[in-house]
Each structure stands twice: as C-alpha cells, then as structure tokens.
Motif scaffolding. Structure first.
Motif, PDB file in Angstrom:
ATOM      1  N   GLU A   1      -4.857  -9.388 -10.866  1.00  0.00           N
ATOM      2  CA  GLU A   1      -5.851  -8.213 -11.070  1.00  0.00           C
ATOM      3  C   GLU A   1      -6.932  -8.482 -10.162  1.00  0.00           C
ATOM      4  O   GLU A   1      -7.312  -7.380  -9.681  1.00  0.00           O
ATOM      5  CB  GLU A   1      -6.359  -8.074 -12.473  1.00  0.00           C
ATOM      6  N   LYS A   2      -7.172  -9.540  -9.974  1.00  0.00           N
ATOM      7  CA  LYS A   2      -8.582 -10.066  -8.977  1.00  0.00           C
ATOM      8  C   LYS A   2      -8.065  -9.351  -7.701  1.00  0.00           C
ATOM      9  O   LYS A   2      -8.636  -9.006  -6.875  1.00  0.00           O
ATOM     10  CB  LYS A   2      -8.983 -11.136  -9.150  1.00  0.00           C
ATOM     11  N   ASN A   3      -6.843  -9.872  -7.023  1.00  0.00           N
ATOM     12  CA  ASN A   3      -6.417  -9.882  -5.759  1.00  0.00           C
ATOM     13  C   ASN A   3      -5.775  -8.338  -5.692  1.00  0.00           C
ATOM     14  O   ASN A   3      -5.648  -8.035  -4.189  1.00  0.00           O
ATOM     15  CB  ASN A   3      -5.274 -10.781  -5.581  1.00  0.00           C
ATOM     16  N   LYS A   4      -5.531  -7.634  -6.827  1.00  0.00           N
ATOM     17  CA  LYS A   4      -4.971  -6.384  -6.569  1.00  0.00           C
ATOM     18  C   LYS A   4      -5.856  -5.402  -5.836  1.00  0.00           C
ATOM     19  O   LYS A   4      -7.159  -5.384  -6.141  1.00  0.00           O
ATOM     20  CB  LYS A   4      -4.488  -5.722  -7.791  1.00  0.00           C
ATOM     21  N   GLN A   5      -5.735  -4.743  -4.907  1.00  0.00           N
ATOM     22  CA  GLN A   5      -6.342  -3.661  -4.077  1.00  0.00           C
ATOM     23  C   GLN A   5      -6.142  -2.382  -4.311  1.00  0.00           C
ATOM     24  O   GLN A   5      -4.875  -1.931  -4.393  1.00  0.00           O
ATOM     25  CB  GLN A   5      -6.526  -3.978  -2.649  1.00  0.00           C
ATOM     26  N   VAL A   6      -7.207  -1.342  -4.014  1.00  0.00           N
ATOM     27  CA  VAL A   6      -7.030  -0.081  -4.250  1.00  0.00           C
ATOM     28  C   VAL A   6      -6.259   0.552  -2.884  1.00  0.00           C
ATOM     29  O   VAL A   6      -6.644  -0.003  -2.078  1.00  0.00           O
ATOM     30  CB  VAL A   6      -8.240   0.749  -4.345  1.00  0.00           C
TER      31      VAL A   6
ATOM     32  N   GLN B   1      -5.010   2.528   0.315  1.00  0.00           N
ATOM     33  CA  GLN B   1      -5.635   3.565   1.109  1.00  0.00           C
ATOM     34  C   GLN B   1      -4.629   4.568   1.342  1.00  0.00           C
ATOM     35  O   GLN B   1      -3.414   4.455   1.344  1.00  0.00           O
ATOM     36  CB  GLN B   1      -5.882   2.786   2.303  1.00  0.00           C
TER      37      GLN B   1
ATOM     38  N   LYS C   1       2.510   4.840  -1.941  1.00  0.00           N
ATOM     39  CA  LYS C   1       1.554   3.948  -2.659  1.00  0.00           C
ATOM     40  C   LYS C   1       0.693   4.673  -3.771  1.00  0.00           C
ATOM     41  O   LYS C   1       0.082   3.987  -4.653  1.00  0.00           O
ATOM     42  CB  LYS C   1       0.485   3.287  -1.996  1.00  0.00           C
TER      43      LYS C   1
ATOM     44  N   ARG D   1      -8.261   4.891  -2.139  1.00  0.00           N
ATOM     45  CA  ARG D   1      -9.166   4.954  -1.194  1.00  0.00           C
ATOM     46  C   ARG D   1      -8.741   5.860  -0.142  1.00  0.00           C
ATOM     47  O   ARG D   1      -8.154   5.577   0.915  1.00  0.00           O
ATOM     48  CB  ARG D   1      -9.246   3.671  -0.643  1.00  0.00           C
TER      49      ARG D   1
ATOM     50  N   GLU E   1      -5.286   1.560   8.851  1.00  0.00           N
ATOM     51  CA  GLU E   1      -5.554   0.917   7.738  1.00  0.00           C
ATOM     52  C   GLU E   1      -5.857  -0.263   8.082  1.00  0.00           C
ATOM     53  O   GLU E   1      -5.223  -0.991   8.704  1.00  0.00           O
ATOM     54  CB  GLU E   1      -4.176   1.004   6.903  1.00  0.00           C
TER      55      GLU E   1
ATOM     56  N   MET F   1      -5.587  -6.725   5.090  1.00  0.00           N
ATOM     57  CA  MET F   1      -6.453  -7.557   4.102  1.00  0.00           C
ATOM     58  C   MET F   1      -6.842  -8.718   4.567  1.00  0.00           C
ATOM     59  O   MET F   1      -6.500  -9.497   5.560  1.00  0.00           O
ATOM     60  CB  MET F   1      -5.238  -8.225   3.101  1.00  0.00           C
TER      61      MET F   1
ATOM     62  N   LYS G   1      -7.190 -15.458   3.590  1.00  0.00           N
ATOM     63  CA  LYS G   1      -7.658 -16.554   2.754  1.00  0.00           C
ATOM     64  C   LYS G   1      -8.252 -17.652   3.355  1.00  0.00           C
ATOM     65  O   LYS G   1      -7.676 -17.875   4.580  1.00  0.00           O
ATOM     66  CB  LYS G   1      -6.875 -17.028   1.462  1.00  0.00           C
TER      67      LYS G   1
END
Length: 395
Positions: free
Chosen positions: A30-35, A37, A362, A370, A378, A381, A384
C-alpha cells in the motif's frame, strides 16, 4: 511447572513477532502503490455538419440529338468525333440535287402565279368603270374581280411552296442543335437517312457544367428531416462533394439544385439533382459516383476521439472523465454517428468536462487518478536507494 510456563511465554512472544512482521509486509504494497497518471482534454461544444452519403449518376447539362429533317444520302461528314462543336455548326451534308430542283420548280410556279395575278388584277381594274357605265355587264366585272382574288391566293400558295423548298434545301446541311462535345457518328458517308428515322446521326452533350442525379429513399429523407428538427440542426447551403468510382474525391464541390416533388412509385426514391463544374471533362455522362450531401448543421455537440469512447455489452457508449476529487468517473453518452475520426456526442458531456484520453487502461471508476494535460509524458518512478533496508527489516 516453571519450565512449562517459560515455554508458553516464549511461544507467545514468537507468535506476536510473526504477527508484527506480517502486518508490516501487508502495509508495504500500500505504501509503494502509486496513483495512476491519466491524460485529459477539456471538451467544448461545437457545430458539425450533418452529412449523408448517397449513390448517383452523372448526366449531361444539356443533350441534343443530331437528326435529319429531310431524306437523302449523306455526302460528307463535316466534323471530328469527340470534338467541341458550336450551335449551328454544319455537321453533315445530304445530297441536295432533288431539293435544288424542287426549289427551282417552286420559284417558277411562284413567278407564273405572280404574272397571272397581275393580269387578273389589271382586268378587274379595267372592268370596274365599264360596269359603272353599263358598257359591260355587272356579272363580267364580278367574274373579273373574283379571278383577281383567286390569282392573289395562288401567289400566296406558290410563295409558301417556295419557302418550303428553301427550308428543305437548307435542311440538306445538318447543323449542331447545341454547343457541346459530339460523340461518335452512327452513320457514315453514303448512308441513306430519312426524316422520321429512329436513331440519331450523332449526339451532342454539354458537359461543363454537369449534373449528378442522386437517389434517396423517401423513408430516409423523412427520418433525416425529423432528426434534424429534433437535434436542433440548422439548414445549410447544401454543398455536395463527389467520390469517384476508384475511391478518390472529386476536387470541385457542387451545389444541390432541386429535389423532385414526387416519389417514384416503383423504387420509393426521390431524385435530387446537383450541379458540378467540369472544366477538364473528367466527369462523363452515365458515370456511377458516391455523393456526400450536407443536410444542415448540428449545434451544441462534443467531438470525442474514437479511442476515448467505448461501449458496454449492451452497446451503450461510455467515456471516462475526471470527476470530483480527481477520481475517475464512468459516464454514459449518446453517440450515434462519427465526423471524420471523432464521435459526435449529443448528450452526456458538457463544455468544461475533463475527458480522459490517455491511460484509460489504468483508470478505474471511483478510484483516484493523477490528471495531466493530454500528451504530457509520464514521469518514471524514483529508483530505490541501494542498500536501503525494507521497513519490515528495520523493525
């Protein structure tokens, strides 16, 4: 007993640690999941023409059949097939010997009638004073006056016969009835032609401008007019474009001249006639063509790219828009026809709506997105950092 209690406490601590690890792992996606575009365009209302495609055939603007007015043998052909001829230009020469002799005879009869009329008139003129003085009987004067009038009538008859002979003599030269391009000659030199024959000697056609006769179903015509009234379409100048048999578009546009006031009872169609310029002679009579006829203009519609509109299993048209809170919203629209490469939407969208055109795969209805203007690249990401420990390990 003490050993058993210690074992139980260690098992409880292990279970608690395992539970904390699982909880931290479940929160990691959930933390890594992005909205996602998505690209959007702001729609606006516009006006589009209401076009209909119909079959048609070309027809000459004017057509004249070259026909003989007298009988005889063709002596000469005075034109080149396929060339432009002018109205009144001599095209054929028929043997005129018999008509020349008839004209001479008519002239002689006219001269004889004139001489007889002059003599009869002079005799009646001399008899009048004699009849007044009773030197001759009144009957003699009456007969002389009647002979003078008969001679005058004979002059009129012979004059008409002479004019007929002159006309027949003129008809031995067959002229072009109109200005236009003449086709092939159906008769050659030496052929016998008659005044009442079925076939013409040749046909002259005026091809610039040229007509296109369009056939439209009376049912389609009524439905189209009804849709125009319901959809708020306005009358247009009714320009017509032409697609040739090979699929290419004719470079010059035409105008609709008139529509038949009656429906053909055998075919159930109404004939529309359009006129096109044809300076190069590209269009020939009898050519099958497709026409695109402008029936009017439709206001307050939205043009939607074809890739931005889809249909559900029931065939209903749907689009995705950016709704409140930047959430994707599935919206039903009315789109019954296309204009070029876009759908014409008459209901379901309004000016200012943000229509999603990119990233539709998507976006999910009700989920955050977004939104960025259409064609915005786009952003990738962020990678890391090397050596970073996962959240679960830090704990």
């Amino acid at each position: 007993m003490l050993a058993k209690s210690l074992a139980s406490r260690s098992s409880l601590l292990a279970a608690t640690g395992l539970a904390l690890m699982l909880a931290s792992c479940s929160k990691e996606p959930e933390k890594n999941k992005q909205v996602p575009q998505v690209g959007f365009v702001v729609v606006s209302e516009t006006s589009v023409p209401v076009d209909v495609e119909l079959p048609g055939r070309t027809a000459p603007f004017a057509q004249g059949q070259v026909r003989p007015q007298v009988s005889g043998v063709i002596q000469r052909r005075l034109f080149t097939e396929g060339q432009l001829v002018k109205k009144g230009q001599a095209l054929y020469q028929i043997d005129a010997s018999l008509y020349s002799a008839a004209l001479d005879q008519a002239g002689a009869n006219y001269a004889s009638a004139m001489a007889s009329a002059e003599a009869a008139k002079a005799k009646a003129k001399r008899y009048k004073p004699l009849a007044d003085s009773q030197a001759v009987t009144q009957q003699d004067y009456t007969d002389a006056a009647a002979a003078a009038r008969t001679s005058a009538a004979s002059v009129a008859q012979t004059r008409a016969a002479m004019r007929t002979a002159q006309i027949n003599m003129r008809f031995t030269t067959v002229p072009a009835p109109i200005t236009g391009v003449i086709g092939r000659s159906l008769y050659t030199e030496g052929a016998l032609v008659t005044a009442n024959q079925t076939d013409p000697l040749a046909v002259v056609s005026t091809l610039d401008p040229i007509y296109v006769d369009i056939q439209q179903s009376s049912t389609d015509l009524m439905q189209l007019r009804r849709k125009l009234e319901q959809g708020g379409a306005k009358p247009d100048s009714r320009k017509v474009t032409l697609m040739l048999d090979d699929g290419s578009e004719y470079p010059l546009s035409g105008t609709l001249k008139f529509a038949e006031v009656t429906v053909d009872s055998t075919t159930g169609t109404v004939t529309l006639r359009a006129q096109f310029p044809n300076p190069d002679g590209l269009l020939l009579p009898g050519l099958f063509v497709r026409t695109r006829l402008s029936e009017g203009k439709q206001d307050h519609v939205v043009l939607v790219p074809q890739g931005a509109l889809s249909r559900d299993p029931r065939g209903n048209a749907t689009v995705m828009v950016v709704g409140a809170g930047n959430k994707a919203e599935l919206r039903k629209v009315t789109a019954e026809r296309t204009q070029g490469d876009a759908w014409v939407v008459t209901a379901g969208l309004k000016a200012g709506d943000k229509l999603i055109t990119q990233g539709l795969g998507k976006a999910r209805p009700g989920q955050p997105v977004r939104p960025v203007p259409d064609s915005t690249p786009e952003k990738p990401m962020a990678p890391k950092k090397p050596g970073a420990a996962p959240a679960s390990a830090a704990k």
